[in-house]
Write an enzyme that holds these catalytic residues in place. Sequence first.
Site, mmCIF file in Angstrom:
data_model
loop_
_atom_site.group_PDB
_atom_site.id
_atom_site.type_symbol
_atom_site.label_atom_id
_atom_site.label_comp_id
_atom_site.label_asym_id
_atom_site.label_seq_id
_atom_site.Cartn_x
_atom_site.Cartn_y
_atom_site.Cartn_z
ATOM 1 N N GLU A 96 -1.707 -8.731 4.477
ATOM 2 C CA GLU A 96 -1.649 -9.107 5.892
ATOM 3 C C GLU A 96 -3.013 -9.328 6.529
ATOM 4 O O GLU A 96 -3.106 -9.923 7.594
ATOM 5 C CB GLU A 96 -0.855 -8.061 6.689
ATOM 6 C CG GLU A 96 -1.506 -6.680 6.834
ATOM 7 C CD GLU A 96 -1.246 -5.737 5.651
ATOM 8 O OE1 GLU A 96 -1.100 -6.235 4.519
ATOM 9 O OE2 GLU A 96 -1.206 -4.518 5.873
ATOM 10 N N CYS B 105 0.838 -1.202 0.000
ATOM 11 C CA CYS B 105 0.000 0.000 0.000
ATOM 12 C C CYS B 105 0.877 1.259 0.000
ATOM 13 O O CYS B 105 1.574 1.516 -0.966
ATOM 14 C CB CYS B 105 -0.975 -0.055 1.154
ATOM 15 S SG CYS B 105 -2.300 1.140 0.994
ATOM 16 N N HIS C 196 -3.688 -5.240 0.686
ATOM 17 C CA HIS C 196 -3.113 -5.634 1.980
ATOM 18 C C HIS C 196 -3.068 -7.165 2.150
ATOM 19 O O HIS C 196 -4.067 -7.765 2.541
ATOM 20 C CB HIS C 196 -3.940 -5.030 3.120
ATOM 21 C CG HIS C 196 -3.739 -3.556 3.252
ATOM 22 N ND1 HIS C 196 -2.756 -3.013 4.035
ATOM 23 C CD2 HIS C 196 -4.384 -2.513 2.684
ATOM 24 C CE1 HIS C 196 -2.797 -1.691 3.957
ATOM 25 N NE2 HIS C 196 -3.779 -1.365 3.138
#
Length: 538
Positions: A182, A85, A180
């Site tokens: 994660e 990002c 993202h």
Amino acid sequence: MQHDKILILDFGSQVTQLIARRVREAHVYCEVHPCDVTSDWVREFAADGRLKGVILSGSHASVYEVDDRAPDAVFELGIPVLGICYGMQTMAQQLGGKVEGSNSREFGYAEVRAHGHTKLLEGIEDFSTPQGHGMLKVWMSHGDKVTQMPEGFKIMASTPSCPIAGMADEARRYYAVQFHPEVTHTVQGAAMLNRFVRDICGASPDWIMGDYIEEAVARIREQVGNEEVILGLSGGVDSSVAAALIHRAIGDQLTCVFVDHGLLRLNEGDMVMDMFEGKLHAKVVRVDASDLFLGELVGVSEPEQKRKIIGRLFVDVFKAEASKLKAANAGSQGASFLAQGTIYPDVIESGGAKSKKAVTIKSHHNVGGLPEQLGLKLLEPLRDLFKDEVRELGVALGLPREMVYRHPFPGPGLGVRILGEVKKEYADLLRRADAIFIEELRNWIDEATGKSWYDLTSQAFTVFLPVKSVGVMGDGRTYDYVVALRAVQTSDFMTADWAELPYGLLKKTSGRIINEVRGINRVTYDVSSKPPATIEWE
Ligand code: XMP
């Protein structure tokens, strides 16, 4: 004891810690540091030859609003870099590409097409289109986007609204994604991070809790030598696991001090003693300070004042015990270390260079400053570990699962679950009601998942409301107290939803509390989310 490591530079995203957790789940050691560390610091961190890669996190800010950039050394070490990002945008800008601002934000679920068979995404996909393009289901959250890639990069992923949703320079092993990986909403996110740290960076997957015990034990022995350690045992997960680990390392050189402030849960004190003194054969001093705490709380109803009194008394009692132990051990030096169950998220938060101008909603009860006051050195054997790792370690050390997977319990205990003035009578009623609620949550199994509702909630407890309401029992009128049940689901405790407990469970709990706990004749369920409510009522 040397592990390969990944450096995660934190640009201030809410979810940076999740990157670290995913990397650790791939059994690779990593550390999170603020993005404004210097190039010299990065070189120093890499000097042992163990640094295998760098991950640049996201940020809530735009590259046009702030001037946070990765230290130049990151791109000079010749090791792989992954930008996420904001991390992708700063990578693009720092290496000569272009980022354009935008007024509209893309936020939420997106389907991204993978391109170019890069090593990062090769063979990783959620589905493929009829044309045979690999597709990924991801979580996007960004306003700005990369509009021109730096030299040497090619497109790795795209969406119709974000043509450069991922880019790679495989010669230099630089990868970047606008989404993202994660967060769990990115279905293949863990696989991508796993691919990056293990295959691209080549970090060895040697971060394993079972093995970690040996390593931690050796480190504690080396640090402590033949000196003595005291530890404040609260019965909570962190202090319990710290105690078990230190005891494994140094046995009787550890003395645990367990302060019972009279605001613990039903039978909690006995359970702690049974476990640590009875089963682990650790030295535990149990201090019954309930009269002192309850005495000082008489007439105090303001929540912050209550918290401060409990915090201060805890420190006083602990200090007094520490000096008593010293006097009793005349001849020996007494303890020279104070052990604390500080865990990695506490370390990251206190070291974060990003200005955190959060207002104090509640002053937390902790023992900060205690080591200096006592003139003791600090021993914090859990400072590298995330909560889930602490739990894994606890189980590996032989602590019962039930203890290690317990919901969090606040330092001030029932003191913040009895609204207004705290009285022993209230605490006794609350303890019994709460034990019933917890027992029912543990017994009630959800058919769809096979899990108990205790495990399906992040925190559940009972709150004592010092108001009376009218009821009818048998033929008689009652005029008794009210309790509220609270159960929430959350991953980070910063925000939380109230849990949609089965009606049957609520009904049984309420029936049992009213029948079994004389003095309570009404049970309510708290349906407030955080924010705007907090999890605890005070
Ligand atoms: P709130 O009520 O602020 O709680 O939404 C968030 C989480 O923090 C816990 N909590 C505490 N933990 N000392 C602690 O160790 C405290 O003083 C304290 N106050 C709240 C709360 O139980 C929840 O898990």
